[in-house]
Design a protein around this motif. Structure first.
Motif, short mmCIF file in Angstrom:
data_model
loop_
_atom_site.label_atom_id
_atom_site.label_comp_id
_atom_site.label_asym_id
_atom_site.label_seq_id
_atom_site.Cartn_x
_atom_site.Cartn_y
_atom_site.Cartn_z
N ALA A 276 0.83 -1.20 0.00
CA ALA A 276 0.00 0.00 0.00
C ALA A 276 0.87 1.25 0.00
CB ALA A 276 -0.92 -0.01 1.22
N ARG A 277 1.92 1.22 0.81
CA ARG A 277 2.84 2.35 0.90
C ARG A 277 3.49 2.63 -0.45
NH1 ARG A 277 6.06 5.40 4.08
NH2 ARG A 277 4.80 5.22 5.93
N GLU A 278 3.89 1.54 -1.12
CA GLU A 278 4.54 1.67 -2.42
C GLU A 278 3.58 2.29 -3.45
OE1 GLU A 278 5.45 -2.10 -4.14
OE2 GLU A 278 6.71 -1.25 -5.71
N LEU A 279 2.34 1.77 -3.48
CA LEU A 279 1.34 2.29 -4.43
C LEU A 279 1.04 3.75 -4.15
CD1 LEU A 279 -1.24 -0.63 -4.66
CD2 LEU A 279 0.21 0.26 -6.47
N LEU A 280 0.85 4.08 -2.87
CA LEU A 280 0.44 5.44 -2.53
C LEU A 280 1.55 6.45 -2.73
CD1 LEU A 280 -1.76 4.69 0.57
CD2 LEU A 280 -2.52 5.63 -1.62
N SER A 281 2.81 6.00 -2.70
CA SER A 281 3.87 6.98 -2.90
C SER A 281 4.05 7.26 -4.39
CB SER A 281 5.18 6.51 -2.25
OG SER A 281 5.48 5.22 -2.68
N GLN A 282 3.41 6.45 -5.25
CA GLN A 282 3.51 6.70 -6.69
C GLN A 282 2.42 7.64 -7.21
OE1 GLN A 282 3.18 2.74 -8.10
NE2 GLN A 282 5.31 2.21 -7.65
N VAL A 283 1.41 7.93 -6.37
CA VAL A 283 0.31 8.77 -6.85
C VAL A 283 0.20 10.05 -6.03
CG1 VAL A 283 -1.00 6.79 -7.72
CG2 VAL A 283 -1.37 7.58 -5.39
#
Ligand SMILES: [Zn+2]
Length: 384
Positions: free
Chosen positions: A229-236
């Motif tokens: 989740a952290r990885e996905l959210l840091s991309q957007v």
């Protein structure tokens, strides 16, 4: 909450509350065997079996606390803020905020717990070595407490995420591979080791060990999910995941108009904006309920000012979604209000982000990233 240590609340997890009476009972019931294992003759011991059971249970509890305080001491020195300590069967969890995400620091913090347990265990056994054999009770107490701490230290060094050893492994990998891949690998190793432990537990009919294995599997999966989740959210950006045109109410509106708006929007929360469209905070249905129905049209929403503002953090819609969520969690605010500059240069509300929005956005991103698995898929998902 049980008590506080240097202003940090300490709580006990149910796994620990389960194992303490279990341990106390085993000690009390199998007392002669237990005493012989430590080299003491049961007839030399002054304390009765039940007192021993209780003492050992308290000893385990204190050892786990000591272990956890070692983690906390390193975290605090590095500038972390400790929200609470939860003591569990195998150690504990310290919820730490503001911790810089540096692999070296994470490795040091993770290693501090098991190392301090090992040192304490060794010291206790050394003290036992110089205690006269005649003092049987003290001798046996030091023996078991020493063994307990050694076991706690060694077990936590096993590189099975989310044990401390797994965290050290992740931190070491993170330097070379990045946090996301390092977490995936560490969680994979942790799951594999936990499954092996579970199989061993089933074959040997060891219920406590099976419980530990299950606990490790769920822990590893949860950590992997959180890191994904952290990885996905840091991309957007915030604007990619926020709800645009959120249901709003003006600060100058009377309280009784809020319920109608909530009914239309089918939500229990409304964004409160000032007359110039700058955001003020979030109004909940519970706020309205604080006023008797006949007084609600006499009170203005904006009169609750600070209470509404404390629930939300105002962020730029262009900010990284993960950074914005970190900011909200530091402020203990459940909502994010996204703003953008209008032609007059004012920061006006453009979006809204609550827990539900974040979860929906994560689910959608995950769907978007999944490629069709079969070659002949008639319809391929459109990728943004
Ligand atoms: Zn630990």
């Amino acid at each position: 909450m049980l008590f506080r240590v240097r202003s940090v609340p300490v709580r006990a997890h149910w796994t620990l509350l389960l194992v303490l009476p279990y341990l106390a009972a085993i000690f009390a019931v199998r007392f002669p065997v237990v005493a012989k294992m430590s080299g003491a003759r049961p007839e030399d011991l002054v304390l009765p079996p039940l007192a021993w059971g209780l003492l050992v249970a308290v000893g385990l509890f204190a050892s786990v606390l000591f272990h956890e305080l070692a983690h906390v001491a390193v975290a605090r020195r590095a500038g972390g803020r400790v929200r609470e300590i939860v003591l569990m069967l195998l150690g504990g969890v310290s919820l730490i905020e503001h911790m810089p995400r540096r692999p070296r620091l994470e490795a040091m913090m993770a290693a501090a717990g098991p190392l301090s347990s090992l040192v304490l265990g060794a010291v206790l056994l050394l003290v036992r070595g110089i205690t006269p054999a005649g003092v049987a009770d003290l001798n046996m107490g030091l023996f078991y407490l020493g063994q307990l701490n050694l076991a706690l230290g060694l077990f936590n060094l096993v590189p099975a995420f989310p044990l401390d050893g797994g965290r050290v492994l992740r931190a070491l990998l993170a330097g070379a591979l990045g946090a996301a891949r390092a977490t995936r690998i560490a969680a994979g190793v942790g799951t594999a080791l936990a499954v092996a432990l579970g199989l061993f537990a089933v074959l040997n009919g060891d219920l406590l060990l099976l419980l530990i294995a299950l606990f490790l599997v769920t822990g590893a999966q949860a950590e992997a999910k959180a890191e994904r989740a952290r990885e996905l959210l840091s991309q957007v950006r915030v604007s990619d995941v926020m709800m645009t045109h959120p249901p709003t109410i003006r600060a100058s509106a009377p309280m009784d108009s809020a319920l109608g708006l909530m009914r239309t929007a089918a939500r229990l929360d409304l964004v409160v904006v000032r007359d110039d469209d700058t955001p003020l905070g979030v109004l909940l249905a519970a706020d309205v309920a604080d006023f008797p129905p006949e007084t609600r049209r006499l009170v203005l929403v904006g009169e609750l000012g600070d209470r509404l503002a404390a629930r939300a953090v105002v962020v730029s819609a262009q900010a990284s979604a993960q950074d914005a969520l970190d900011e909200a969690s530091r402020a203990s605010a459940p909502y994010l209000l996204a703003v953008d500059r209008d032609p007059q240069g004012r920061s006006v509300l453009v979006g809204f982000l609550g827990r539900g929005e974040v979860e929906n956005a994560l689910a959608l991103r995950t769907l978007e990233m999944r490629r069709p698995t079969s070659w002949g898929a008639p319809i391929s998902p459109r990728r943004a």
